[in-house]
Each structure stands twice: as structure tokens, then as C-alpha cells.
Scaffold this motif. Structure first.
Motif, PDB file in Angstrom:
ATOM      1  N   PHE A 136      36.263  25.565  31.659  1.00  0.00           N
ATOM      2  CA  PHE A 136      36.288  26.475  32.432  1.00  0.00           C
ATOM      3  C   PHE A 136      37.583  27.307  32.621  1.00  0.00           C
ATOM      4  CE2 PHE A 136      32.243  24.753  33.518  1.00  0.00           C
ATOM      5  CZ  PHE A 136      31.688  25.990  34.376  1.00  0.00           C
ATOM      6  N   ASP A 137      38.661  26.814  32.341  1.00  0.00           N
ATOM      7  CA  ASP A 137      39.897  27.356  32.308  1.00  0.00           C
ATOM      8  C   ASP A 137      40.122  28.450  30.793  1.00  0.00           C
ATOM      9  OD1 ASP A 137      41.092  25.779  34.407  1.00  0.00           O
ATOM     10  OD2 ASP A 137      41.948  24.400  32.957  1.00  0.00           O
ATOM     11  N   GLY A 138      39.436  28.117  30.050  1.00  0.00           N
ATOM     12  CA  GLY A 138      39.195  29.087  28.694  1.00  0.00           C
ATOM     13  C   GLY A 138      38.252  30.139  29.248  1.00  0.00           C
ATOM     14  N   VAL A 139      37.235  30.015  29.901  1.00  0.00           N
ATOM     15  CA  VAL A 139      36.297  30.987  30.471  1.00  0.00           C
ATOM     16  C   VAL A 139      37.286  32.087  31.381  1.00  0.00           C
ATOM     17  CG1 VAL A 139      34.289  31.525  31.793  1.00  0.00           C
ATOM     18  CG2 VAL A 139      34.126  29.663  30.320  1.00  0.00           C
ATOM     19  N   GLY A 140      37.851  31.443  32.305  1.00  0.00           N
ATOM     20  CA  GLY A 140      38.780  32.179  33.061  1.00  0.00           C
ATOM     21  C   GLY A 140      39.782  33.180  32.300  1.00  0.00           C
ATOM     22  N   ASP A 141      40.345  32.459  31.241  1.00  0.00           N
ATOM     23  CA  ASP A 141      41.459  33.308  30.458  1.00  0.00           C
ATOM     24  C   ASP A 141      40.677  34.322  29.549  1.00  0.00           C
ATOM     25  OD1 ASP A 141      43.374  31.653  31.232  1.00  0.00           O
ATOM     26  OD2 ASP A 141      43.216  30.258  29.390  1.00  0.00           O
ATOM     27  N   ASP A 142      39.303  34.038  29.179  1.00  0.00           N
ATOM     28  CA  ASP A 142      38.736  35.090  28.517  1.00  0.00           C
ATOM     29  C   ASP A 142      38.113  36.315  29.547  1.00  0.00           C
ATOM     30  OD1 ASP A 142      38.605  33.502  26.085  1.00  0.00           O
ATOM     31  OD2 ASP A 142      36.856  33.021  26.378  1.00  0.00           O
ATOM     32  N   LEU A 143      37.909  35.826  30.509  1.00  0.00           N
ATOM     33  CA  LEU A 143      37.670  36.955  31.696  1.00  0.00           C
ATOM     34  C   LEU A 143      38.720  37.718  31.874  1.00  0.00           C
ATOM     35  CD1 LEU A 143      35.480  35.021  34.295  1.00  0.00           C
ATOM     36  CD2 LEU A 143      34.846  36.861  32.652  1.00  0.00           C
ATOM     37  N   GLU A 144      40.088  37.157  32.126  1.00  0.00           N
ATOM     38  CA  GLU A 144      41.366  37.952  32.392  1.00  0.00           C
ATOM     39  C   GLU A 144      41.680  38.819  31.358  1.00  0.00           C
ATOM     40  OE1 GLU A 144      45.103  36.781  34.937  1.00  0.00           O
ATOM     41  OE2 GLU A 144      44.833  35.505  33.218  1.00  0.00           O
ATOM     42  N   ASP A 145      41.401  38.268  29.941  1.00  0.00           N
ATOM     43  CA  ASP A 145      41.796  38.939  28.837  1.00  0.00           C
ATOM     44  C   ASP A 145      40.664  40.248  28.707  1.00  0.00           C
ATOM     45  OD1 ASP A 145      43.572  37.348  28.021  1.00  0.00           O
ATOM     46  OD2 ASP A 145      42.401  36.387  26.468  1.00  0.00           O
ATOM     47  N   ALA A 146      39.576  40.048  29.325  1.00  0.00           N
ATOM     48  CA  ALA A 146      38.600  41.261  29.156  1.00  0.00           C
ATOM     49  C   ALA A 146      38.738  42.142  30.005  1.00  0.00           C
ATOM     50  CB  ALA A 146      37.247  40.829  29.394  1.00  0.00           C
ATOM     51  N   GLY A 147      39.705  42.051  31.277  1.00  0.00           N
ATOM     52  CA  GLY A 147      40.154  43.128  32.291  1.00  0.00           C
ATOM     53  C   GLY A 147      39.888  42.791  33.554  1.00  0.00           C
ATOM     54  N   PHE A 148      39.051  41.527  33.822  1.00  0.00           N
ATOM     55  CA  PHE A 148      38.643  41.276  35.135  1.00  0.00           C
ATOM     56  C   PHE A 148      39.940  40.781  35.969  1.00  0.00           C
ATOM     57  CE2 PHE A 148      34.634  40.746  33.056  1.00  0.00           C
ATOM     58  CZ  PHE A 148      33.592  40.889  33.952  1.00  0.00           C
ATOM     59  N   THR A 149      40.142  41.074  37.246  1.00  0.00           N
ATOM     60  CA  THR A 149      40.966  40.543  38.127  1.00  0.00           C
ATOM     61  C   THR A 149      40.758  39.119  38.571  1.00  0.00           C
ATOM     62  OG1 THR A 149      41.175  42.905  38.972  1.00  0.00           O
ATOM     63  CG2 THR A 149      42.277  41.015  40.353  1.00  0.00           C
ATOM     64  N   ARG A 150      41.782  38.343  38.396  1.00  0.00           N
ATOM     65  CA  ARG A 150      41.493  37.022  38.860  1.00  0.00           C
ATOM     66  C   ARG A 150      41.650  36.922  40.207  1.00  0.00           C
ATOM     67  NH1 ARG A 150      42.615  32.051  36.041  1.00  0.00           N
ATOM     68  NH2 ARG A 150      43.204  33.055  34.242  1.00  0.00           N
ATOM     69  N   PRO A 151      40.653  35.968  40.923  1.00  0.00           N
ATOM     70  CA  PRO A 151      40.651  35.868  42.346  1.00  0.00           C
ATOM     71  C   PRO A 151      41.961  35.068  42.699  1.00  0.00           C
ATOM     72  CG  PRO A 151      39.118  34.462  41.326  1.00  0.00           C
ATOM     73  CD  PRO A 151      39.377  35.115  40.214  1.00  0.00           C
ATOM     74  N   THR A 152      42.095  35.102  44.222  1.00  0.00           N
ATOM     75  CA  THR A 152      43.338  34.162  44.552  1.00  0.00           C
ATOM     76  C   THR A 152      43.075  32.732  44.970  1.00  0.00           C
ATOM     77  OG1 THR A 152      42.783  34.969  46.792  1.00  0.00           O
ATOM     78  CG2 THR A 152      44.397  36.263  45.904  1.00  0.00           C
ATOM     79  N   GLY A 154      40.186  29.399  43.601  1.00  0.00           N
ATOM     80  CA  GLY A 154      39.528  28.750  42.461  1.00  0.00           C
ATOM     81  C   GLY A 154      38.105  29.632  42.521  1.00  0.00           C
ATOM     82  N   ASP A 155      37.274  29.539  43.585  1.00  0.00           N
ATOM     83  CA  ASP A 155      35.878  29.593  43.837  1.00  0.00           C
ATOM     84  C   ASP A 155      35.797  31.194  44.163  1.00  0.00           C
ATOM     85  OD1 ASP A 155      36.827  29.471  46.099  1.00  0.00           O
ATOM     86  OD2 ASP A 155      35.197  28.263  47.056  1.00  0.00           O
ATOM     87  N   GLY A 156      36.801  31.894  44.023  1.00  0.00           N
ATOM     88  CA  GLY A 156      36.662  33.326  44.509  1.00  0.00           C
ATOM     89  C   GLY A 156      36.042  34.212  43.422  1.00  0.00           C
ATOM     90  N   VAL A 157      35.874  35.574  43.670  1.00  0.00           N
ATOM     91  CA  VAL A 157      35.002  36.413  42.833  1.00  0.00           C
ATOM     92  C   VAL A 157      35.903  37.022  41.804  1.00  0.00           C
ATOM     93  CG1 VAL A 157      33.309  38.399  42.593  1.00  0.00           C
ATOM     94  CG2 VAL A 157      33.249  36.906  44.425  1.00  0.00           C
ATOM     95  N   TRP A 158      35.759  36.945  40.573  1.00  0.00           N
ATOM     96  CA  TRP A 158      36.586  37.705  39.696  1.00  0.00           C
ATOM     97  C   TRP A 158      36.092  39.405  39.712  1.00  0.00           C
ATOM     98  CZ3 TRP A 158      39.841  35.674  35.649  1.00  0.00           C
ATOM     99  CH2 TRP A 158      40.146  34.179  35.960  1.00  0.00           C
ATOM    100  N   VAL A 159      36.871  40.203  39.854  1.00  0.00           N
ATOM    101  CA  VAL A 159      36.331  41.655  39.957  1.00  0.00           C
ATOM    102  C   VAL A 159      36.426  42.389  38.554  1.00  0.00           C
ATOM    103  CG1 VAL A 159      36.803  43.977  41.359  1.00  0.00           C
ATOM    104  CG2 VAL A 159      36.904  41.392  42.288  1.00  0.00           C
ATOM    105  N   GLY A 160      35.370  42.704  38.235  1.00  0.00           N
ATOM    106  CA  GLY A 160      35.264  43.615  37.042  1.00  0.00           C
ATOM    107  C   GLY A 160      34.901  45.215  37.465  1.00  0.00           C
TER     108      GLY A 160
END
Length: 353
Positions: A136-152, A154-160
């Protein structure tokens, strides 16, 4: 006095821990009797009106596909083509987006254990259970690399958002605009609305899906693919009112000949592990179920107004049984027919209200 108080406190703590252990054991034991489909449905939001289910682990096994998060997008697409030929992909919200998901998001049908797509007038959410050991850490890194904004949190919403998805790749469903990760439960959740996704995350696991829908889910066993409707949804989406005037007139005559057809309180159609298709219908009471087992089996064996031809061109009716307030009709598809995907949208005579 102080020593006695200490002993009493220790004893009370011990009793509390024992009670907690008993509760956990009870939930674990009850969970053993639930199918994976039932366990997944417990995560659906309380406003769910239609649920679409894909058991990706079982579908991959059926197709002989050995995939993971590191597989190529081409291999994922090849697997999906094979699964489509077996009529096992139409319930998924991810199929069109799968190659881009595999390349940029860290999750896709390659490493999903299952997928549950919930729809209602309030909103829609895709709930994906990843295979055990997923990073799941890797999934988060992939989302951040894709341009999603990381939530403040852990269970928050990644904003695309709708402007980000076209920058990542073509053919991405709007349901991927916002993402939430629940590593403890092994879940990825996505939606086209940030506020709705946040609400679903906050209410996750409360098992508030209406009882009739839970009942037809239970009656569906361990399907590879399934569509579940609440009463209002099935009586609007699959009803013969969706057909043209001539087909409605034909349907009226066929229903009159078949007997009483009562409204359903819930309905499920699913592809079973052996390839048969199962329809499970919930009614107001046992008497209605017995009546509708006969009438709807008759309708399923005859002409298919609104669909064209006869149902017998697509399948044979293997059995129709009433058990309590449920009716179960098992259908054996003919070679080359796509019974599940064709009859998951209306009009469907034997599922009309």
C-alpha cells in the motif's frame, strides 16, 4: 485495602480482555460461514441501490492468468480479453481503465482479489480488495507520482479530479478521480466525488445494506461475477416498461398466461463457478415466492420480448425453486451466448415487476 483494590482492578481488566476476546472469536466464527461475496457486500454504503461484483482472483484462476502488480499492461489486457470471452468482465468498472491502472496506479484487475461497484442516486464508489501482501505504501507512491495530492491522514482522500485523469492516460473512468487507501482492511476505494468517497470511508464496514439485498447475495453463493439490485432499481431498470409498445403488449399476454408476477424486494443475477447463470429473487413473503417460482420459470423458458428471439436460444432453465421468500432460477447458457451481460440490463421479461 490498597492490595485488595489492586487485585480487584486486575480481575476486572482480565474479565474485560476475556469479553473482548469472546466478541472477536464470535465475529471470526460468524465470518467463517459467510462467502467472500457476502463479506465484500458488508463494505457497501447504506444507500446502495445496485451492486456489481467481480471476483478477480477466481476470474484469473479460471483464465489461467498469473498476474501481479509488476505484470505488463499488455498481459493484463490479454487476460481481460480472455475473461470477456467467458462473460466475466461486464460487471467491472475497471476494465476499460485497466492497462493505465496497471502502469500508473499500482492496482488493477491484475492484483485485485475482488471488486465491488456500488451505485445509488447519492453517489457511486468502487471498492477493491487487493491480494494479500500488496504494497500500500507503493500504491500511495504511484498515486503521488501520477499527480494525486496526498491526504493529510492515512485514510483520507487522494485528490485527483477530472483534469488530472486525461494527463495520466486515455480511457480512465471518472470513478478514478478520487482514491482512498485502507491498508488495514486491504482496500482501495475510488469515486468521482470527493465528498461522497469521504463519507463512504467514514462509514466503512457498518454492514447496512438492506436485508433483501443481503438475502439475494447470500443465495448467490460464490459467484465469479454478479449484479444485485434493490426492489426499486430492478423494477425500473429490468422491467418491461423499458421495451417498446409492441413488446410490452406481447409481454402482457405472456405474463397473463404464466400467472401472477409480484414485485421483487431485491434481485441478483450471477455467473456461477461452473459457468451456469443464477437468478435470485426476493419477495414480500413465502407465498409470493412459491407463486413466482412457477410463473417466472415459465417466462424464462419462452419468448424474450424486448431482447429478441426466445430465451431458449440463450439458455435452458435447469431448476426453479422457492425457499422461504427467495426464488432461485438456475440457467445453463448455450455455447457462445452472453447471458449475464445481455440480461443485466432491461427489459428482461422474467425479471419484470
Amino acid at each position: 485495602m490498597r492490595k485488595r483494590l489492586t487485585i480487584v482492578v486486575v480481575a476486572l481488566v482480565g474479565l474485560a480482555l476475556l469479553a473482548a476476546a469472546v466478541i472477536v472469536a464470535v465475529h471470526w466464527w460468524q465470518g467463517r460461514d459467510e462467502t467472500t461475496f457476502e463479506q465484500a457486500t458488508a463494505y457497501a454504503p447504506p444507500d446502495a441501490e445496485r451492486l456489481s461484483w467481480t471476483d478477480w482472483s477466481a476470474v484469473r484462476k479460471r483464465a489461467g492468468a498469473h498476474l501481479d502488480a509488476d505484470s505488463s499492461a499488455d498481459d493484463v489486457q490479454s487476460f481481460l480479453d480472455d475473461a470477456f470471452d467467458d462473460d466475466l468482465t461486464s460487471a467491472s468498472a475497471l476494465v476499460q481503465s485497466a492497462p493505465v491502472l496497471q502502469s500508473h496506479f499500482g492496482f488493477s484487475p491484475a492484483n485485485a482479489a475482488w471488486e465491488l461497484f456500488s451505485q445509488s442516486t447519492q453517489g457511486a464508489v468502487v471498492i477493491i480488495k487487493l491480494t494479500d501482501g500488496s504494497d500500500f505504501d507503493g500504491v500511495g507512491d504511484d498515486l503521488e507520482d501520477a499527480g494525486f495530492t496526498r491526504p493529510t491522514r492515512g485514510d483520507g482522500v487522494w485528490v485527483g479530479g477530472d483534469t488530472l485523469l486525461p494527463e495520466i492516460g486515455a480511457d480512465l473512468t471518472p470513478e478514478l478521480q478520487y482514491v482512498a487507501l485502507d491498508a488495514d482492511r486491504g482496500l482501495v476505494l475510488t469515486s468521482d466525488r470527493e465528498d461522497y468517497l469521504g463519507q463512504v470511508v467514514d462509514e466503512l464496514g457498518q454492514d447496512t445494506v438492506p436485508a433483501p439485498m443481503r438475502s439475494v447475495v447470500s443465495g448467490s453463493g460464490e459467484p465469479l461475477s454478479a449484479a444485485v439490485y434493490d426492489g426499486d432499481n430492478v423494477c425500473s431498470k429490468l422491467a418491461m416498461s423499458q421495451a417498446d409498445a409492441d413488446d410490452q403488449a406481447t409481454a402482457d399476454r405472456l405474463i397473463e398466461d404464466a400467472g401472477t408476477v409480484d414485485p421483487m424486494t431485491a434481485y441478483a443475477m450471477s455467473v456461477q463457478p461452473g459457468g451456469d447463470v443464477r437468478a435470485v429473487m426476493a419477495f414480500a413473503d413465502d407465498a409470493q415466492a412459491r407463486t413466482n417460482a412457477r410463473s417466472r420459470a415459465t417466462l424464462a423458458a419462452g419468448p424474450a420480448p424486448g431482447q429478441g428471439g426466445d430465451f431458449s436460444d440463450r439458455f435452458s432453465v435447469e431448476s426453479a425453486t422457492a425457499d422461504g421468500d427467495l426464488v432461485t432460477i438456475d440457467l445453463s447458457p448455450t455455447s457462445g451466448s452472453y447471458v449475464f451481460s445481455d440480461l443485466s440490463s432491461g427489459p428482461v421479461l422474467f425479471a419484470t415487476c
